[in-house]
Design a protein around this motif. Structure first.
Motif, PDB file in Angstrom:
ATOM      1  N   GLY A  27       0.827  -1.198   0.000  1.00 50.66           N
ATOM      2  CA  GLY A  27       0.000   0.000   0.000  1.00 50.66           C
ATOM      3  C   GLY A  27       0.857   1.242   0.000  1.00 50.66           C
ATOM      4  O   GLY A  27       1.701   1.414  -0.872  1.00 50.66           O
ATOM      5  N   ASP A  28       0.667   2.100   1.007  1.00 59.25           N
ATOM      6  CA  ASP A  28       1.444   3.333   1.118  1.00 59.25           C
ATOM      7  C   ASP A  28       1.441   4.104  -0.202  1.00 59.25           C
ATOM      8  O   ASP A  28       0.522   4.824  -0.507  1.00 59.25           O
ATOM      9  N   HIS A  29       2.505   3.943  -0.967  1.00 58.00           N
ATOM     10  CA  HIS A  29       2.709   4.721  -2.189  1.00 58.00           C
ATOM     11  C   HIS A  29       3.002   3.837  -3.391  1.00 58.00           C
ATOM     12  O   HIS A  29       3.007   4.315  -4.521  1.00 58.00           O
ATOM     13  N   ALA A  30       3.284   2.554  -3.146  1.00 60.61           N
ATOM     14  CA  ALA A  30       3.985   1.727  -4.130  1.00 60.61           C
ATOM     15  C   ALA A  30       3.209   1.543  -5.431  1.00 60.61           C
ATOM     16  O   ALA A  30       3.751   1.736  -6.520  1.00 60.61           O
ATOM     17  N   ALA A  31       1.936   1.147  -5.331  1.00 60.67           N
ATOM     18  CA  ALA A  31       1.145   0.949  -6.551  1.00 60.67           C
ATOM     19  C   ALA A  31       0.944   2.259  -7.296  1.00 60.67           C
ATOM     20  O   ALA A  31       0.702   2.264  -8.505  1.00 60.67           O
ATOM     21  N   LEU A  32       1.074   3.369  -6.587  1.00 59.41           N
ATOM     22  CA  LEU A  32       0.909   4.693  -7.184  1.00 59.41           C
ATOM     23  C   LEU A  32       2.076   5.063  -8.072  1.00 59.41           C
ATOM     24  O   LEU A  32       1.898   5.492  -9.209  1.00 59.41           O
ATOM     25  N   ILE A  33       3.312   4.878  -7.577  1.00 58.64           N
ATOM     26  CA  ILE A  33       4.446   5.491  -8.279  1.00 58.64           C
ATOM     27  C   ILE A  33       5.473   4.506  -8.823  1.00 58.64           C
ATOM     28  O   ILE A  33       6.168   4.807  -9.784  1.00 58.64           O
ATOM     29  N   PRO A  75      -7.274   6.525  -7.741  1.00 58.13           N
ATOM     30  CA  PRO A  75      -8.066   5.336  -7.410  1.00 58.13           C
ATOM     31  C   PRO A  75      -7.214   4.090  -7.165  1.00 58.13           C
ATOM     32  O   PRO A  75      -7.559   3.257  -6.312  1.00 58.13           O
ATOM     33  N   ILE A  76      -6.103   3.961  -7.896  1.00 55.00           N
ATOM     34  CA  ILE A  76      -5.205   2.819  -7.681  1.00 55.00           C
ATOM     35  C   ILE A  76      -4.575   2.909  -6.295  1.00 55.00           C
ATOM     36  O   ILE A  76      -4.504   1.918  -5.556  1.00 55.00           O
ATOM     37  N   PHE A  77      -4.122   4.108  -5.941  1.00 57.90           N
ATOM     38  CA  PHE A  77      -3.549   4.290  -4.607  1.00 57.90           C
ATOM     39  C   PHE A  77      -4.565   3.997  -3.510  1.00 57.90           C
ATOM     40  O   PHE A  77      -4.277   3.298  -2.535  1.00 57.90           O
ATOM     41  N   GLU A  78      -5.763   4.524  -3.655  1.00 61.10           N
ATOM     42  CA  GLU A  78      -6.788   4.327  -2.626  1.00 61.10           C
ATOM     43  C   GLU A  78      -7.088   2.842  -2.435  1.00 61.10           C
ATOM     44  O   GLU A  78      -7.253   2.367  -1.298  1.00 61.10           O
ATOM     45  N   GLN A  79      -7.161   2.097  -3.522  1.00 65.11           N
ATOM     46  CA  GLN A  79      -7.436   0.669  -3.420  1.00 65.11           C
ATOM     47  C   GLN A  79      -6.281  -0.046  -2.723  1.00 65.11           C
ATOM     48  O   GLN A  79      -6.500  -0.896  -1.848  1.00 65.11           O
ATOM     49  N   SER A  80      -5.047   0.290  -3.091  1.00 61.02           N
ATOM     50  CA  SER A  80      -3.894  -0.371  -2.473  1.00 61.02           C
ATOM     51  C   SER A  80      -3.830  -0.077  -0.982  1.00 61.02           C
ATOM     52  O   SER A  80      -3.497  -0.960  -0.172  1.00 61.02           O
ATOM     53  N   ALA A  81      -4.131   1.166  -0.599  1.00 62.40           N
ATOM     54  CA  ALA A  81      -4.109   1.538   0.812  1.00 62.40           C
ATOM     55  C   ALA A  81      -5.176   0.765   1.592  1.00 62.40           C
ATOM     56  O   ALA A  81      -4.916   0.268   2.701  1.00 62.40           O
ATOM     57  N   ALA A  82      -6.370   0.653   1.014  1.00 63.50           N
ATOM     58  CA  ALA A  82      -7.444  -0.080   1.687  1.00 63.50           C
ATOM     59  C   ALA A  82      -7.096  -1.550   1.833  1.00 63.50           C
ATOM     60  O   ALA A  82      -7.337  -2.164   2.891  1.00 63.50           O
ATOM     61  N   TYR A  83      -6.500  -2.134   0.796  1.00 56.66           N
ATOM     62  CA  TYR A  83      -6.108  -3.548   0.866  1.00 56.66           C
ATOM     63  C   TYR A  83      -5.014  -3.770   1.916  1.00 56.66           C
ATOM     64  O   TYR A  83      -5.014  -4.778   2.626  1.00 56.66           O
ATOM     65  N   GLU A  84      -4.074  -2.830   1.979  1.00 58.97           N
ATOM     66  CA  GLU A  84      -3.033  -2.961   3.013  1.00 58.97           C
ATOM     67  C   GLU A  84      -3.654  -2.948   4.402  1.00 58.97           C
ATOM     68  O   GLU A  84      -3.338  -3.799   5.246  1.00 58.97           O
TER      69      GLU A  84
END
Length: 265
Positions: free
Chosen positions: A147-153, A228-237
């Motif tokens: 999560g955090d930032h990874a899927a985002l950047i 939206p990709i970041f938000e999903q990754s953060a929620a999954y984390e």
């Protein structure tokens, strides 16, 4: 702007509008506990509003940039819905306040950067890294989604193939390799990292301020578009913190052994 209320971030004003911010918990390799994580989530708003600051440089005290999330904090979060919900909001604040900060941010990655440390290191507008530093996102080794930032950047910096490899395996990257694959702007011998970051910052601080800030704002639309990709990754984390794997992942880290995740049995 008065930065004296911060407990685990140290501030030093340099010439040409440069503000040096040091993650200052060297006895814990600058691992982020609840205090530091909260300070990192709000400092970029203060930097943005500070009339004396034209550019910020962020680095770590001692040998590390940041060893990620403090293990004790991770253990307190596991299974605690209220803490997890708060962290979800704070995680979003950390990412978006860096993206939205009107002033350019330069990271001087002087040592290991994982977890929350990697957020700050790689979301900086310009990242300068020690060749022998180690950068990674070890969420999967803890038992939670990246999560955090990874899927985002990471896919934007290194491409999808490299992002998939490193985020699915949790392997670390050297600073030299991070430069080769495009994760950081420069990799240098460790003793040159902070001086070069200050030099770059002073170049930005003496440049055309509106032009630089508008260029940053425009480029960061690439990140905003991935919201939206970041938000999903953060929620999954954060969902992972409510499951059994994270307990085993944290125990394995504490005991310095390989995890035996319940989901893999």
């Amino acid at each position: 702007m008065d930065f004296s209320a911060y407990q685990q971030l140290r501030f030093e004003r340099r010439a040409n509008g440069v503000l040096l911010i040091t993650l200052d918990r060297p006895e814990k390799y600058n691992a982020a506990d609840e205090v530091m994580h909260g300070e990192l989530a709000r400092v970029w708003t203060d930097v943005s509003q500070d009339p004396e600051t034209r550019v910020a440089v962020v680095t770590g005290a001692g040998k590390a940039f940041s060893a990620g999330g403090d293990l004790a904090m991770v253990q307190r979060m596991a299974g605690d819905h209220a803490r997890v919900s708060h962290m979800l909001e704070e995680m979003s604040a950390l990412v978006y306040t860096m993206v939205d900060c009107t002033k350019p941010i330069v990271s001087a990655i002087n040592g290991v950067a994982v977890g929350a440390g990697t957020v700050v290191a790689l979301l900086a507008d310009i990242a300068i890294c020690a060749e022998d530093a180690r950068i990674g996102d070890g969420h999967v080794k803890l038992g939670v989604a990246a999560g955090d930032h990874a899927a985002l950047i990471w896919p934007l910096l290194a491409g999808m193939a490299k992002a998939r490899y490193y985020l699915l395996t949790g392997e670390m990257i050297s600073g030299a390799e991070a430069e080769r694959i495009g994760m950081v702007a420069k990799a240098l011998p460790r003793e040159q990292v902070l001086p070069e970051a200050i030099r770059v910052a002073e170049t930005l601080g003496t440049g055309a301020q509106q032009a630089i800030r508008f260029t940053k704002r425009t480029l960061n639309n690439w990140l905003r578009a991935q919201g939206p990709i970041f938000e999903q990754s953060a929620a999954y984390e954060m969902l992972g913190f409510l499951g059994p794997d994270v307990l085993e992942g944290a125990a394995a880290l504490e005991e310095k052994r390989s995890p035996e995740f319940p989901s893999a049995k």
